[in-house]
Scaffold this motif. Structure first.
Motif, PDB file in Angstrom:
ATOM      1  N   LYS A  82       0.834  -1.203   0.000  1.00 42.57           N
ATOM      2  CA  LYS A  82       0.000   0.000   0.000  1.00 42.57           C
ATOM      3  C   LYS A  82       0.871   1.256   0.000  1.00 42.57           C
ATOM      4  N   ILE A  83       0.394   2.250  -0.721  1.00 45.77           N
ATOM      5  CA  ILE A  83       1.121   3.516  -0.880  1.00 45.77           C
ATOM      6  C   ILE A  83       0.317   4.653  -0.257  1.00 45.77           C
ATOM      7  N   PHE A  84       0.958   5.445   0.538  1.00 48.93           N
ATOM      8  CA  PHE A  84       0.390   6.725   1.014  1.00 48.93           C
ATOM      9  C   PHE A  84       1.420   7.469   1.868  1.00 48.93           C
ATOM     10  N   TRP A  85       1.889   6.788   2.948  1.00 50.21           N
ATOM     11  CA  TRP A  85       2.851   7.434   3.852  1.00 50.21           C
ATOM     12  C   TRP A  85       4.244   6.888   3.564  1.00 50.21           C
ATOM     13  N   GLY A  86       5.044   7.649   2.795  1.00 54.02           N
ATOM     14  CA  GLY A  86       6.358   7.125   2.415  1.00 54.02           C
ATOM     15  C   GLY A  86       7.532   7.858   3.040  1.00 54.02           C
ATOM     16  N   GLY A  87       7.273   8.922   3.793  1.00 50.03           N
ATOM     17  CA  GLY A  87       8.378   9.676   4.378  1.00 50.03           C
ATOM     18  C   GLY A  87       7.906  11.029   4.859  1.00 50.03           C
ATOM     19  N   ASN A  88       8.862  11.883   5.203  1.00 52.53           N
ATOM     20  CA  ASN A  88       8.530  13.176   5.814  1.00 52.53           C
ATOM     21  C   ASN A  88       8.491  14.341   4.831  1.00 52.53           C
ATOM     22  N   GLY A  89       9.040  14.171   3.633  1.00 52.73           N
ATOM     23  CA  GLY A  89       9.070  15.266   2.664  1.00 52.73           C
ATOM     24  C   GLY A  89       7.682  15.587   2.139  1.00 52.73           C
ATOM     25  N   PRO A  90       7.503  16.792   1.587  1.00 51.26           N
ATOM     26  CA  PRO A  90       6.173  17.211   1.117  1.00 51.26           C
ATOM     27  C   PRO A  90       5.610  16.312   0.021  1.00 51.26           C
ATOM     28  N   ASN A  91       6.484  15.662  -0.750  1.00 48.11           N
ATOM     29  CA  ASN A  91       6.014  14.776  -1.816  1.00 48.11           C
ATOM     30  C   ASN A  91       6.193  13.293  -1.487  1.00 48.11           C
ATOM     31  N   ASP A  92       6.506  13.010  -0.225  1.00 47.85           N
ATOM     32  CA  ASP A  92       6.710  11.615   0.188  1.00 47.85           C
ATOM     33  C   ASP A  92       5.441  10.959   0.693  1.00 47.85           C
ATOM     34  N   LYS A  93       4.349  11.707   0.670  1.00 49.65           N
ATOM     35  CA  LYS A  93       3.091  11.110   1.114  1.00 49.65           C
ATOM     36  C   LYS A  93       1.953  11.546   0.204  1.00 49.65           C
ATOM     37  N   GLY A  94       0.842  10.823   0.327  1.00 52.02           N
ATOM     38  CA  GLY A  94      -0.306  11.133  -0.507  1.00 52.02           C
ATOM     39  C   GLY A  94      -0.338  10.282  -1.761  1.00 52.02           C
ATOM     40  N   LEU A  95      -1.217  10.678  -2.688  1.00 52.19           N
ATOM     41  CA  LEU A  95      -1.450   9.873  -3.892  1.00 52.19           C
ATOM     42  C   LEU A  95      -1.231  10.679  -5.165  1.00 52.19           C
ATOM     43  N   SER A  96      -0.272  11.614  -5.104  1.00 48.91           N
ATOM     44  CA  SER A  96       0.101  12.336  -6.322  1.00 48.91           C
ATOM     45  C   SER A  96       0.736  11.342  -7.294  1.00 48.91           C
ATOM     46  N   ARG A  97       0.755  11.687  -8.561  1.00 49.76           N
ATOM     47  CA  ARG A  97       1.426  10.838  -9.552  1.00 49.76           C
ATOM     48  C   ARG A  97       2.879  10.607  -9.128  1.00 49.76           C
ATOM     49  N   LYS A  98       3.520  11.669  -8.650  1.00 45.07           N
ATOM     50  CA  LYS A  98       4.925  11.578  -8.229  1.00 45.07           C
ATOM     51  C   LYS A  98       5.092  10.530  -7.129  1.00 45.07           C
ATOM     52  N   HIS A  99       4.280  10.626  -6.065  1.00 50.11           N
ATOM     53  CA  HIS A  99       4.497   9.683  -4.963  1.00 50.11           C
ATOM     54  C   HIS A  99       4.031   8.270  -5.294  1.00 50.11           C
ATOM     55  N   VAL A 100       2.941   8.143  -6.046  1.00 54.79           N
ATOM     56  CA  VAL A 100       2.489   6.796  -6.423  1.00 54.79           C
ATOM     57  C   VAL A 100       3.607   6.063  -7.167  1.00 54.79           C
ATOM     58  N   ILE A 101       4.241   6.757  -8.129  1.00 54.46           N
ATOM     59  CA  ILE A 101       5.266   6.099  -8.949  1.00 54.46           C
ATOM     60  C   ILE A 101       6.559   5.897  -8.155  1.00 54.46           C
ATOM     61  N   GLU A 102       7.020   6.946  -7.481  1.00 56.59           N
ATOM     62  CA  GLU A 102       8.266   6.814  -6.713  1.00 56.59           C
ATOM     63  C   GLU A 102       8.081   5.856  -5.526  1.00 56.59           C
ATOM     64  N   GLY A 103       6.911   5.943  -4.873  1.00 56.04           N
ATOM     65  CA  GLY A 103       6.642   5.065  -3.729  1.00 56.04           C
ATOM     66  C   GLY A 103       6.573   3.609  -4.141  1.00 56.04           C
ATOM     67  N   THR A 104       5.951   3.351  -5.300  1.00 59.49           N
ATOM     68  CA  THR A 104       5.857   1.976  -5.794  1.00 59.49           C
ATOM     69  C   THR A 104       7.245   1.426  -6.102  1.00 59.49           C
ATOM     70  N   LYS A 105       8.070   2.220  -6.765  1.00 59.87           N
ATOM     71  CA  LYS A 105       9.435   1.773  -7.088  1.00 59.87           C
ATOM     72  C   LYS A 105      10.234   1.480  -5.817  1.00 59.87           C
ATOM     73  N   ALA A 106      10.056   2.335  -4.810  1.00 61.26           N
ATOM     74  CA  ALA A 106      10.777   2.136  -3.536  1.00 61.26           C
ATOM     75  C   ALA A 106      10.298   0.872  -2.821  1.00 61.26           C
ATOM     76  N   SER A 107       8.976   0.634  -2.861  1.00 60.91           N
ATOM     77  CA  SER A 107       8.431  -0.580  -2.249  1.00 60.91           C
ATOM     78  C   SER A 107       8.977  -1.831  -2.929  1.00 60.91           C
ATOM     79  N   LEU A 108       9.008  -1.818  -4.254  1.00 61.29           N
ATOM     80  CA  LEU A 108       9.505  -2.976  -5.006  1.00 61.29           C
ATOM     81  C   LEU A 108      10.978  -3.233  -4.693  1.00 61.29           C
TER      82      LEU A 108
END
Length: 328
Positions: A82-108
């Protein structure tokens, strides 16, 4: 073990599954995780759930390493994160295109996998347009990083909006929602989501069937066992909210029903969740093999839930939500 389609999709998931929340990284390391996961597989579990936020990513690392060391064939198992809370930076959380893609890559990367079977939006993001999130999840699927996508703790209105966007743009909509569901938390699954099952074929992978352990009966005297979840520092607030007299009284009212069936209360509670036809899989948690062995026997309890037994359960908990059509 029985296997059910995840909603209207062709993906088959075990009726009972295992989630890494709380345990992996907080209570269990890789060695212990391996024995837990293998015990699940031995009982027919094929669905394993995780999230980028669990133990700040450590839960994914542990699960990935354990699966690798166990030498499992990847196609034999279904992994969700699951993607939503990925870190403390302004773009490290939420469901923006940026975080969905970067968060998914980091999870993998943490899972050491080329793909997850199911990628879930861990919460709704009111600061990001739903269209942006739907497009981002489809980009993830188009790139082969996930096969299906879904939501967790979204409202029926938000899921309906996501489906509207998907249909308008000829994209893939969410196939699964992951809500809390147990004898004390029922409204979403039994009332709010009703139109979603028929309109969009949504499946459910529900969590907390034991209401964080309350429905095991081990807290009935209000005492907290030292090896339990509520003994953990992070869960003390949840304990004070959950262990109230009214809830404990209802739990005590369920004990004779379980005794009459000759099963532990925990198995009765899990079987009750799994017996809902809209539930594809019930996520269970455990820190010991013995807990898994006990939880998995809930499969055998499902056929014992006759209309008469279900009526007794309703009388004990008195938690059935009112349907809209029965308000008059």
């Amino acid at each position: 073990m029985q296997y059910k389609n995840l909603g209207r999709s062709g993906l088959k998931v075990s009726q009972l599954s295992y989630g890494a929340w709380v345990s992996f990284g907080n209570q269990l390391d890789v060695k212990e995780a391996k024995s837990i996961l293998q015990c699940c597989r031995d009982h027919g579990v094929n669905f394993f759930d995780n999230a980028e936020v669990y133990a700040n990513g450590r839960a994914e690392e542990i699960m990935g390493q354990a699966i690798r060391e166990l030498g499992w064939k990847r196609s034999d198992i279904v992994v969700a994160t699951k993607i939503f809370w990925g870190g403390n930076g302004p773009n490290d959380k939420g469901l923006s295109r940026k975080h969905v893609i970067e968060g998914t890559k980091a999870s993998l990367k943490r899972l050491d996998m080329e793909y997850v079977d199911v990628l879930l939006c861990h919460r709704p993001d009111i600061q990001t347009p739903i269209e942006e999130t739907v497009r981002a999840m489809n980009y993830v699927i188009d790139n082969g990083w996930a096969f299906y996508w879904g939501t967790s703790e979204w409202s029926a209105q938000q899921i309906t909006e996501a489906w509207g966007v998907a249909e308008r743009l000829d994209l893939i909509g969410p196939v699964v929602e992951q809500p809390e569901y147990n004898l004390f938390s029922r409204h979403k699954v039994e009332v709010e989501y009703l139109p979603l099952y028929s309109n969009h074929g949504m499946g459910l992978t529900t969590w907390s069937p034991l209401a964080s352990g309350v429905l095991t009966g081990k807290y009935s005297k209000g005492e907290i066992p030292p090896d339990s979840r509520f003994a953990l520092e992070n869960y003390k607030n949840l304990a004070s909210r959950s262990l109230v007299d009214d809830v404990l009284r209802k739990v005590n009212g369920l004990k004779p029903i379980a005794s009459e069936l000759g099963v532990p209360l925990s198995q009765l509670a899990i079987a009750w969740c799994a017996s809902n036809p809209n539930v594809s899989s019930v996520l269970t948690g455990a820190t010991k093999e013995s807990q898994i062995q006990e939880n998995m026997k809930a499969i055998d309890v499902i056929p014992l839930l006759t209309p008469d037994v279900l009526e007794k359960i309703e009388a004990a908990v008195q938690s059935k939500p009112k349907r809209i059509d029965s308000y008059r």
